[in-house]
Design an enzyme around this catalytic site. Structure first.
Site, PDB file in Angstrom:
ATOM      1  N   GLY A  19      53.008 -48.307  -7.417  1.00 43.98           N
ATOM      2  CA  GLY A  19      51.697 -48.889  -7.144  1.00 43.98           C
ATOM      3  C   GLY A  19      50.848 -49.166  -8.368  1.00 43.98           C
ATOM      4  O   GLY A  19      49.624 -49.220  -8.267  1.00 43.98           O
ATOM      5  N   THR A  20      51.485 -49.407  -9.531  1.00 44.11           N
ATOM      6  CA  THR A  20      50.667 -49.674 -10.719  1.00 44.11           C
ATOM      7  C   THR A  20      49.964 -51.025 -10.636  1.00 44.11           C
ATOM      8  O   THR A  20      48.851 -51.174 -11.147  1.00 44.11           O
ATOM      9  CB  THR A  20      51.521 -49.600 -11.995  1.00 44.11           C
ATOM     10  OG1 THR A  20      52.564 -50.581 -11.948  1.00 44.11           O
ATOM     11  CG2 THR A  20      52.124 -48.212 -12.169  1.00 44.11           C
ATOM     12  N   ASN A  21      50.590 -52.007  -9.983  1.00 50.87           N
ATOM     13  CA  ASN A  21      49.900 -53.287  -9.816  1.00 50.87           C
ATOM     14  C   ASN A  21      48.773 -53.176  -8.796  1.00 50.87           C
ATOM     15  O   ASN A  21      47.734 -53.839  -8.934  1.00 50.87           O
ATOM     16  CB  ASN A  21      50.891 -54.381  -9.413  1.00 50.87           C
ATOM     17  CG  ASN A  21      51.614 -54.963 -10.610  1.00 50.87           C
ATOM     18  OD1 ASN A  21      50.988 -55.364 -11.583  1.00 50.87           O
ATOM     19  ND2 ASN A  21      52.935 -55.006 -10.543  1.00 50.87           N
TER      20      ASN A  21
ATOM     21  N   MET B  72      59.371 -54.314  -1.742  1.00 51.59           N
ATOM     22  CA  MET B  72      60.790 -54.568  -1.948  1.00 51.59           C
ATOM     23  C   MET B  72      61.534 -55.111  -0.723  1.00 51.59           C
ATOM     24  O   MET B  72      62.758 -55.083  -0.694  1.00 51.59           O
ATOM     25  CB  MET B  72      61.477 -53.289  -2.440  1.00 51.59           C
ATOM     26  CG  MET B  72      60.891 -52.737  -3.724  1.00 51.59           C
ATOM     27  SD  MET B  72      60.780 -53.963  -5.061  1.00 51.59           S
ATOM     28  CE  MET B  72      62.522 -54.186  -5.435  1.00 51.59           C
TER      29      MET B  72
ATOM     30  N   LEU C 276      59.769 -60.807   3.503  1.00 49.43           N
ATOM     31  CA  LEU C 276      58.931 -60.932   4.691  1.00 49.43           C
ATOM     32  C   LEU C 276      59.521 -61.960   5.647  1.00 49.43           C
ATOM     33  O   LEU C 276      60.012 -63.006   5.224  1.00 49.43           O
ATOM     34  CB  LEU C 276      57.508 -61.333   4.291  1.00 49.43           C
ATOM     35  CG  LEU C 276      56.745 -60.276   3.493  1.00 49.43           C
ATOM     36  CD1 LEU C 276      55.482 -60.871   2.888  1.00 49.43           C
ATOM     37  CD2 LEU C 276      56.419 -59.064   4.349  1.00 49.43           C
TER      38      LEU C 276
ATOM     39  N   ASN D 168      52.811 -62.994  -4.773  1.00 51.82           N
ATOM     40  CA  ASN D 168      53.687 -61.972  -5.344  1.00 51.82           C
ATOM     41  C   ASN D 168      53.685 -62.090  -6.862  1.00 51.82           C
ATOM     42  O   ASN D 168      53.470 -63.168  -7.410  1.00 51.82           O
ATOM     43  CB  ASN D 168      55.122 -62.152  -4.824  1.00 51.82           C
ATOM     44  CG  ASN D 168      56.062 -61.061  -5.304  1.00 51.82           C
ATOM     45  OD1 ASN D 168      55.722 -59.882  -5.264  1.00 51.82           O
ATOM     46  ND2 ASN D 168      57.245 -61.444  -5.752  1.00 51.82           N
TER      47      ASN D 168
ATOM     48  N   HIS E 295      56.206 -61.309 -10.187  1.00 50.78           N
ATOM     49  CA  HIS E 295      57.642 -61.112 -10.442  1.00 50.78           C
ATOM     50  C   HIS E 295      57.900 -61.075 -11.945  1.00 50.78           C
ATOM     51  O   HIS E 295      57.352 -61.889 -12.695  1.00 50.78           O
ATOM     52  CB  HIS E 295      58.436 -62.248  -9.798  1.00 50.78           C
ATOM     53  CG  HIS E 295      59.916 -62.083  -9.939  1.00 50.78           C
ATOM     54  ND1 HIS E 295      60.637 -61.202  -9.166  1.00 50.78           N
ATOM     55  CD2 HIS E 295      60.805 -62.661 -10.791  1.00 50.78           C
ATOM     56  CE1 HIS E 295      61.912 -61.255  -9.524  1.00 50.78           C
ATOM     57  NE2 HIS E 295      62.036 -62.135 -10.504  1.00 50.78           N
TER      58      HIS E 295
END
Length: 201
Positions: free
Chosen positions: A34-36, A106, A109, A123, A125
């Site tokens: 969860g760093t982003n 990860m 969807l 997103n 990437h």
């Protein structure tokens, strides 16, 4: 009728060349550290809800520490991925979420989720898409011997990192021993910048 079909997740993104729309709240999908997510919170963005497919994800503790509503949607708890994604979309809609950010999420969807937030799922990437999609992007870049890789923020569709690119930032692969840290530093800056531009306060 579910929350999604009632239109509770209404709102539009400010797209390049398009009209500006009101985005009232952000929902973040997470699977791990969860760093982003933390970068979005630290940037003061209106994160209202966090959903995870992993009950033990560190990102959930980050959400709790920030006072953000969080919920777990583990696949094993549902009859299918469509069913799980529909439940997750409905919960985010019930929280008033207009824009969804995948921050280390990860799972691909399904249309059950995508149809609730058309053109409003973003997103980040760790490569210059379309090069090196998927979960091994950094390793794939190193194995390919490219001189330059980078970070992409893009819209999410049904494919594996195939949605329209919003912004990219390149960086040299060398020194390769610090590449993961340098990519993460760009992610932590670029993702909040792009999300802030997509939100109209």
């Amino acid at each position: 009728m579910n929350a999604c079909s009632r239109g509770d997740a209404g709102g539009r993104l400010r797209r390049p060349g398009g009209d500006a729309g009101q985005v009232r709240a952000i929902g973040v999908l997470v699977s791990g550290e969860g760093t982003n997510l933390q970068a979005l919170v630290d940037a003061g963005l209106p994160v209202r809800a966090v959903a995870s497919n992993q009950a033990g994800a560190r990102a959930l503790a980050r959400a709790e520490q920030a006072g953000i509503a969080a919920e777990v949607f583990e696949l094993d708890s549902y009859g299918s991925r469509d069913e799980r994604d529909e439940a997750m979309a409905d919960w985010l809609a019930s929280q008033g979420v207009d824009l969804v950010v995948c921050a280390g999420y990860m799972h691909l969807l399904t249309p059950a989720f995508l149809d609730c937030y058309p053109g409003r799922i973003v997103n980040v990437h760790p490569s210059l898409l379309p090069e090196f999609p998927g979960a091994r992007a950094i390793d794939d870049a190193l194995e390919a011997g490219v001189e330059t890789t980078g970070v992409t923020v893009h819209l999410v569709d049904e494919g594996l990192d195939t949605g329209d690119v919003i912004r990219q930032e390149p960086l040299p692969v060398e020194p390769r021993d610090t590449l993961p840290e340098r990519i993460q530093a760009i992610e932590h800056r670029l993702l909040p910048e792009v999300v802030r531009e997509l939100c109209v306060h």
